[in-house]
Design an enzyme around this catalytic site. Structure first.
Site, PDB file in Angstrom:
ATOM      1  CG  HIS A  45      -1.718  -1.274   1.324  1.00 16.04           C
ATOM      2  ND1 HIS A  45      -1.338  -2.299   2.162  1.00 16.04           N
ATOM      3  CD2 HIS A  45      -2.821  -1.702   0.666  1.00 16.04           C
ATOM      4  CE1 HIS A  45      -2.183  -3.315   2.030  1.00 16.04           C
ATOM      5  NE2 HIS A  45      -3.086  -2.980   1.129  1.00 16.04           N
TER       6      HIS A  45
ATOM      7  N   GLY B  92      -6.951  12.077   7.982  1.00 13.02           N
ATOM      8  CA  GLY B  92      -7.708  11.054   7.264  1.00 13.02           C
ATOM      9  C   GLY B  92      -7.661  11.271   5.759  1.00 13.02           C
TER      10      GLY B  92
ATOM     11  NE  ARG C 284      -7.811  10.318  13.936  1.00 13.58           N
ATOM     12  CZ  ARG C 284      -8.464  10.929  12.946  1.00 13.58           C
ATOM     13  NH1 ARG C 284      -7.857  11.169  11.797  1.00 13.58           N
ATOM     14  NH2 ARG C 284      -9.720  11.327  13.094  1.00 13.58           N
TER      15      ARG C 284
ATOM     16  CD  GLU D  54     -10.852   9.067  16.327  1.00 10.79           C
ATOM     17  OE1 GLU D  54     -11.098   7.950  16.831  1.00 10.79           O
ATOM     18  OE2 GLU D  54      -9.889   9.273  15.562  1.00 10.79           O
ATOM     19  CG  MET D  55     -15.053   7.335  12.252  1.00  9.60           C
ATOM     20  SD  MET D  55     -15.840   7.482  10.639  1.00  9.60           S
ATOM     21  CE  MET D  55     -16.012   5.772  10.172  1.00  9.60           C
ATOM     22  CD  GLU D  56      -9.995   7.798  11.138  1.00  9.19           C
ATOM     23  OE1 GLU D  56     -10.099   8.721  11.977  1.00  9.19           O
ATOM     24  OE2 GLU D  56     -10.754   7.690  10.158  1.00  9.19           O
TER      25      GLU D  56
ATOM     26  CB  SER E 195     -15.510  19.166  12.357  1.00  9.81           C
ATOM     27  OG  SER E 195     -16.029  17.869  12.581  1.00  9.81           O
ATOM     28  CG  ASP E 196     -19.822  17.547  13.679  1.00  9.07           C
ATOM     29  OD1 ASP E 196     -18.777  17.241  13.062  1.00  9.07           O
ATOM     30  OD2 ASP E 196     -20.570  16.704  14.196  1.00  9.07           O
TER      31      ASP E 196
HETATM   32  O1  LIG Z   1     -10.967  14.340   9.562  1.00  5.98           O
HETATM   33  P1  LIG Z   1     -10.539  12.913   9.620  1.00  5.98           P
HETATM   34  O2  LIG Z   1      -9.117  12.760  10.003  1.00  5.98           O
HETATM   35  O3  LIG Z   1     -10.832  12.145   8.352  1.00  5.98           O
HETATM   36  O4  LIG Z   1     -11.402  12.234  10.793  1.00  5.98           O
HETATM   37  C1  LIG Z   1     -12.800  12.100  10.871  1.00  5.98           C
HETATM   38  O5  LIG Z   1     -13.506  12.394   9.671  1.00  5.98           O
HETATM   39  C2  LIG Z   1     -13.902  11.174   9.005  1.00  5.98           C
HETATM   40  C3  LIG Z   1     -15.398  11.083   8.958  1.00  5.98           C
HETATM   41  O6  LIG Z   1     -15.941  12.154   8.279  1.00  5.98           O
HETATM   42  C4  LIG Z   1     -13.300  10.041   9.820  1.00  5.98           C
HETATM   43  O7  LIG Z   1     -12.061   9.689   9.292  1.00  5.98           O
HETATM   44  C5  LIG Z   1     -13.200  10.681  11.187  1.00  5.98           C
HETATM   45  O8  LIG Z   1     -12.299  10.071  12.075  1.00  5.98           O
HETATM   46  O1  LIG Z   2     -19.223  13.740  13.848  1.00  2.00           O
HETATM   47  C1  LIG Z   2     -18.110  13.437  13.456  1.00  2.00           C
HETATM   48  C2  LIG Z   2     -17.189  14.388  13.022  1.00  2.00           C
HETATM   49  C3  LIG Z   2     -15.972  13.984  12.596  1.00  2.00           C
HETATM   50  N1  LIG Z   2     -15.717  12.665  12.588  1.00  2.00           N
HETATM   51  C4  LIG Z   2     -16.583  11.741  13.004  1.00  2.00           C
HETATM   52  O2  LIG Z   2     -16.297  10.549  12.986  1.00  2.00           O
HETATM   53  N2  LIG Z   2     -17.774  12.155  13.435  1.00  2.00           N
END
Ligand SMILES: O=P(O)(O)O[C@H]1O[C@H](CO)[C@@H](O)[C@H]1O
Ligand SMILES: O=c1cc[nH]c(=O)[nH]1
Length: 348
Positions: A116, A132, A199, A291-293, A315-316
């Site tokens: 990758h 991200g 990150r 968030e997601m990571e 962000s929100d």
């Molecule tokens: O702004 P990034 O780093 O992408 O992080 C957030 O935004 C994404 C979701 O919109 C997910 O990856 C979440 O973790």
């Molecule tokens: O609401 C949110 C905003 C950024 N990233 C997320 O995963 N959720």
């Protein structure tokens, strides 16, 4: 390409440095002797290994040469077999690394590349900032780093290396979600000698104490993902940031006049999560944001013995329903970048 081998004694080993300085004495010399022996056993007859220390140039037939299109600077401790370079620059021909049996041949396919990441060995700095979004990685490289070059673009997951002041820094997209982050973090840590990943992302506020545009430093990351339980054969794992990086990040944020929120975030597998009362449950457990990571990154760092931290801008606010304008997002993003880069430069 067929590389002819320069015929030299396989039992010979040279420590090469600009100006050819003498090798270290005492224990270091005895260690080196033992290593020589082990290396010599692995060198085919007629080839030669050269130990290259970090920051040294590698070359044959002349004292050294700068890194350019046809030659590379192998990473710390690399044992190389030098071969004649058919069609390469004069004297340049790092072709093989004994330590990992990876090839270093820039003219042919790059066998060092991972599935990758298409970068060469040594292309990444010790510290990698990971947003991200790969295009955000490009924005960071273009606006915050000097002497920047693109080092990977496989699947358009862009990665760059440059300098922040005197500090070499790389920046690369992680993609969205734990699986994507886990792939890139694992390959960076295990194949490119990356030591620290920061990150730099966005998150949705959960705690009432958190406001949009705040900076959050994820001391821990809870998750509904099974990746860390998989690592621990089903047991729970406390996914935590590296303390030194956490401290550097918090210090940098305070120095920038921000009031960072430090605590637990939730790394969700689903951006659109259908669970009833999901956010209320997180809120009741003191989670600052979603968030997601981060939980995936911390798991990979633990598994590989490396270091990581996540710094996020809100962000929100998913509970209150507040969101940021494009300008506000831009400003808080800039503040977060400053914090992450200062943390990279001053990390202890
Ligand atoms: O702004 P990034 O780093 O992408 O992080 C957030 O935004 C994404 C979701 O919109 C997910 O990856 C979440 O973790
Ligand atoms: O609401 C949110 C905003 C950024 N990233 C997320 O995963 N959720």
């Amino acid at each position: 390409m067929d590389l002819g081998v320069i015929a030299v004694d396989g039992a010979q080993r040279h420590t090469q440095q600009r100006g050819c300085e003498a090798h270290a004495r005492g224990q270091a010399a005895r260690d080196a002797e033992l290593r020589d022996q082990q290396i010599a056993e692995r060198i085919p007859a007629g080839e030669r290994a050269i130990h290259i220390e970090q920051g040294q140039w590698a070359g044959i037939g002349h004292e050294g040469f700068p890194v350019n299109e046809s030659c590379i600077l192998p990473p710390l401790g690399t044992e190389c077999i030098f071969t004649a370079a058919d069609g390469w620059s004069v004297g340049c021909g790092v072709s093989r690394v004994l330590a990992s049996d990876h090839a270093f041949n820039r003219k042919g396919a790059n066998p060092m590349a991972t599935p990758h990441i298409s970068a060469e060995p040594g292309d990444f700095a010790d510290t990698v900032l990971m947003p991200g979004d790969p295009l955000r990685a490009k924005v960071i490289a273009d606006n915050y780093l000097e002497d920047v070059r693109e080092v990977t673009n496989t699947r358009n997951m862009l990665g760059y290396t440059g300098r922040y002041g005197d500090t070499p820094v790389s920046v690369m997209g992680s993609g969205m979600g734990i699986p994507s982050m886990s792939i890139y973090a694992f390959e960076l840590y295990t194949q490119y000698e990356v030591e620290k990943i920061i990150r730099v992302g966005t998150c949705g506020g959960i705690s009432p104490a958190v406001k949009v545009r705040d900076i959050i430093v994820a001391m821990g990351a809870s998750t509904d993902s099974s990746v860390n339980r998989t690592r621990l054969d089903g047991d729970d794992f406390a996914a935590i940031a590296d303390y030194g990086l956490l401290e550097s990040t918090v210090t940098a944020a305070r120095a920038a006049g921000a009031t960072p929120r430090v605590g637990n975030v939730f790394s969700s597998e689903l951006f659109y999560n259908p669970r009833a009362n999901f956010f209320d449950t997180l809120k009741a457990h003191g989670i600052l944001a979603v968030e997601m990571e981060a939980a995936g990154l911390y798991g990979v760092a633990a598994e590989t013995g490396k270091r990581a931290v996540s710094v996020l801008t809100v962000s929100d606010h998913v509970v209150i329903g507040a969101s940021t304008s494009a300008d506000e997002r831009q400003n808080s993003f800039q503040e977060m970048m400053q914090v992450a880069l200062e943390a990279a430069a001053n990390a202890h």
